[in-house]
Design an enzyme around this catalytic site. Sequence first.
Site, mmCIF file in Angstrom:
data_model
loop_
_atom_site.group_PDB
_atom_site.id
_atom_site.type_symbol
_atom_site.label_atom_id
_atom_site.label_comp_id
_atom_site.label_asym_id
_atom_site.label_seq_id
_atom_site.Cartn_x
_atom_site.Cartn_y
_atom_site.Cartn_z
ATOM 1 C CE1 TYR A 177 37.942 14.974 8.983
ATOM 2 C CE2 TYR A 177 37.051 16.406 7.261
ATOM 3 C CZ TYR A 177 37.986 16.152 8.241
ATOM 4 O OH TYR A 177 38.993 17.066 8.473
ATOM 5 C CG ASP A 235 36.171 12.316 2.066
ATOM 6 O OD1 ASP A 235 37.284 12.090 1.568
ATOM 7 O OD2 ASP A 235 36.025 12.940 3.131
ATOM 8 C CE LYS A 265 43.488 14.252 6.696
ATOM 9 N NZ LYS A 265 42.696 15.405 6.272
#
Length: 411
Positions: free
Chosen positions: A123, A195, A220
């Site tokens: 990310y 993650d 999310k």
Amino acid sequence: MVKTPSRPLAPATRLVTGGRRAEWTGTADQPGAVVNPPVYRASTHLYPDTASLKTGPAKNEDGRFYYGRRGAPTQWALAEALTELEPGAAGTMLYPSGVAAIFGALLAALRPGDVLLMTDNAYEPSRTLGRQWLHEFGIETRWFDPQDPGAFAAALCPRSKAVLLESPGSLTMEVQDVPGLAATAHEHGLCVIVDNTWAGPLGFPALEKGADITVMSLTKHVGGHSDLMMGSASAGPEWYGKLRRMAQLTGQVVSPDDAALALRGLRTMGLRLQQETASALALAEWLGTRDEVARVLCPMLPGSPGHDLWRRDFSGGCGLFSVVLRGKDAAARNALIDALELFGIGYSWGGFESLVTPLDPAGTRSATPWPLPDMDPADRFGVRLSIGLEALEDLQADLERGLAAWRGATG
């Protein structure tokens, strides 16, 4: 109130029952018992006397009032529910965003002079932490090819203390051999941070697969309604205490109102993931037949890069995948995006609504190129799709509209 179960509960049931302790919701024989823990808006917790005030700091655990920064029943209920979803977890810390959770995990594992190994598909904000904040405080970050275990082993050195994995990567979707990489990392004494936002614990039990700390952006799938920002980090006994200490030292706390929203989203997350995953897989299969598409980056799709590892290690997926378009330029890709009517143009994913963002990761790679070596160099641009809960036929028609705009664009 949820009674103590007489048998182990399936994950779908734990989504419904987690965090609903009687002391937080009331009891069935007590007037005022509720289904959801109430929202405790409180910065100050009061004590009956000075003796109790003195013992407050010594009892540092969820479920004990102390001060608002340590939370109250609303936050404790969410943390407990998330812990119950993570096999092997001793506890969960909450953070005001997913990036804050990643940062909290890194702070728990690293000190000046250490080396962090980071997967090259991480990310972008994680990469920025490595290049900027960690660098400024004397911590070196080294990136490695996410699909080459040898590259990871080659990057190790005596100063290596942690590795940050992201499988699949949330942009280019490479799946990593997390159990294999974790075994190598542990042989050299590294803390393994994963993650796990893409699949979450329902699709990938990260601690069971070798992670020491598993991080999620609750913004999310858990929130699911695009109306909150939050992150979490869960760990087993060895690392949970370190996470908790660092989170408290840096003043990490989440709003009780947001915690209540996250709890609400958690209860339906399993059903939403099932629908989003089914629609995403159907669209990925359809897009894979299109002449406009050079490659579909979706590990759930048979034949897609990483599918064998996904099938071995994962039990579920989500609605996020990427599409590489065949040739043309960024302007043509942007014409596709701008022609879409149902897909919102915006960051994030995992909400009830479908989203699209441009895919052009060339500027966010350090150890591996983009396009990848087995790709045509002309196939550089694409889109990342987050599939929501709209009807599949409507989403497909919308993408057909976008592809027509791409075909009509020059470049």
